[in-house]
Design an enzyme around this catalytic site. Structure first.
Site, mmCIF file in Angstrom:
data_model
loop_
_atom_site.group_PDB
_atom_site.id
_atom_site.type_symbol
_atom_site.label_atom_id
_atom_site.label_comp_id
_atom_site.label_asym_id
_atom_site.label_seq_id
_atom_site.Cartn_x
_atom_site.Cartn_y
_atom_site.Cartn_z
ATOM 1 N N SER A 123 0.791 -1.236 0.000
ATOM 2 C CA SER A 123 0.000 0.000 0.000
ATOM 3 C C SER A 123 0.822 1.284 0.000
ATOM 4 O O SER A 123 0.249 2.375 -0.106
ATOM 5 C CB SER A 123 -0.960 0.003 1.195
ATOM 6 O OG SER A 123 -2.056 -0.851 0.927
ATOM 7 N N LYS A 135 0.087 3.684 -2.765
ATOM 8 C CA LYS A 135 -0.944 4.725 -2.718
ATOM 9 C C LYS A 135 -0.360 6.122 -2.501
ATOM 10 O O LYS A 135 -1.031 7.120 -2.787
ATOM 11 C CB LYS A 135 -1.962 4.398 -1.625
ATOM 12 C CG LYS A 135 -2.742 3.107 -1.885
ATOM 13 C CD LYS A 135 -3.787 2.875 -0.815
ATOM 14 C CE LYS A 135 -4.595 1.614 -1.089
ATOM 15 N NZ LYS A 135 -3.909 0.394 -0.669
ATOM 16 N N SER A 195 -6.716 3.138 3.682
ATOM 17 C CA SER A 195 -5.925 2.485 2.631
ATOM 18 C C SER A 195 -6.830 1.785 1.628
ATOM 19 O O SER A 195 -6.610 0.630 1.254
ATOM 20 C CB SER A 195 -4.939 1.478 3.251
ATOM 21 O OG SER A 195 -3.993 1.040 2.305
#
Length: 202
Positions: free
Chosen positions: A48, A51, A109
């Protein structure tokens, strides 16, 4: 000078921290030099952390096209709402401003929020490239068919593998956005980094 020398001596004399991670690194915040590390150049899945780049690219596009994140609205597609993994609990047809979607990306997330942003901003990139192709008056890039509709050469979409006739629109847009992510990584001299989607889930 003496202070700098004593600091360097101190760093050299300090043993590296005990870290259980297979790959890690500690950098100097001033010049980016590596102080301690282990397997720091071995490619690893980013998960993640991806991101962060997704959000950064969204910011760059908003700045370029002077988009207000609290006024620009995004409609969540079926594709985005169906992405697996961590979620902002978006549903198909939800309409949110970019500002709220960025929170959905960076706080819970949300893979769905990252995908929704990728689709939306890829559409902006796509339309801009098509506009440039039309304005170029180059028939190799854009030409009108018998119905007066514009048809575009796939080359204007770069190396994303976009295929407007065979691939679903959402997947095409995500491919285009990911290509922009990788271009941005190159601009930032992230030479050992590559992205395959806007959320980081394999």
């Amino acid at each position: 000078i003496k202070m700098e020398e004593s600091l360097q001596d101190l760093i050299v004399s300090i043993p590296p921290p005990y870290v259980t991670a297979k790959c890690w690194g500690v950098l100097d915040g001033d010049d980016g030099s590596l102080l301690f590390g282990r397997n720091e150049h071995v490619p690893r899945e980013m998960a993640s952390i991806t991101k962060v780049m997704t959000s950064y690219l969204v910011y760059r596009i908003m700045k370029r096209f002077k988009i207000n994140p609290k006024k620009e609205m995004v409609t969540v597609s079926k594709y985005a709402s169906g992405i697996n993994g961590t979620s902002a609990r978006l549903r198909e047809g939800d309409i949110l401003c970019v500002y709220d979607l960025l929170h959905g990306v960076m706080l819970p997330s949300g893979n769905d929020a990252a995908t929704a942003l990728a689709e939306h901003f890829a559409e902006i990139i796509k339309e801009d490239r098509e506009k440039q192709a039309v304005n170029s008056r180059n028939p190799r890039l854009a030409k009108q068919n018998s119905k007066g509709e514009w048809e575009f050469n796939k080359m204007i979409y770069g190396n994303s593998g976009i295929d407007t006739k065979k691939t679903p629109k959402s997947r095409n847009l995500v491919k285009l956005f990911v290509e922009e992510m990788n271009k941005t990584a190159t601009l930032l001299e992230m030479h050992n980094t590559s992205y395959s989607n806007p959320h980081g889930m394999c």
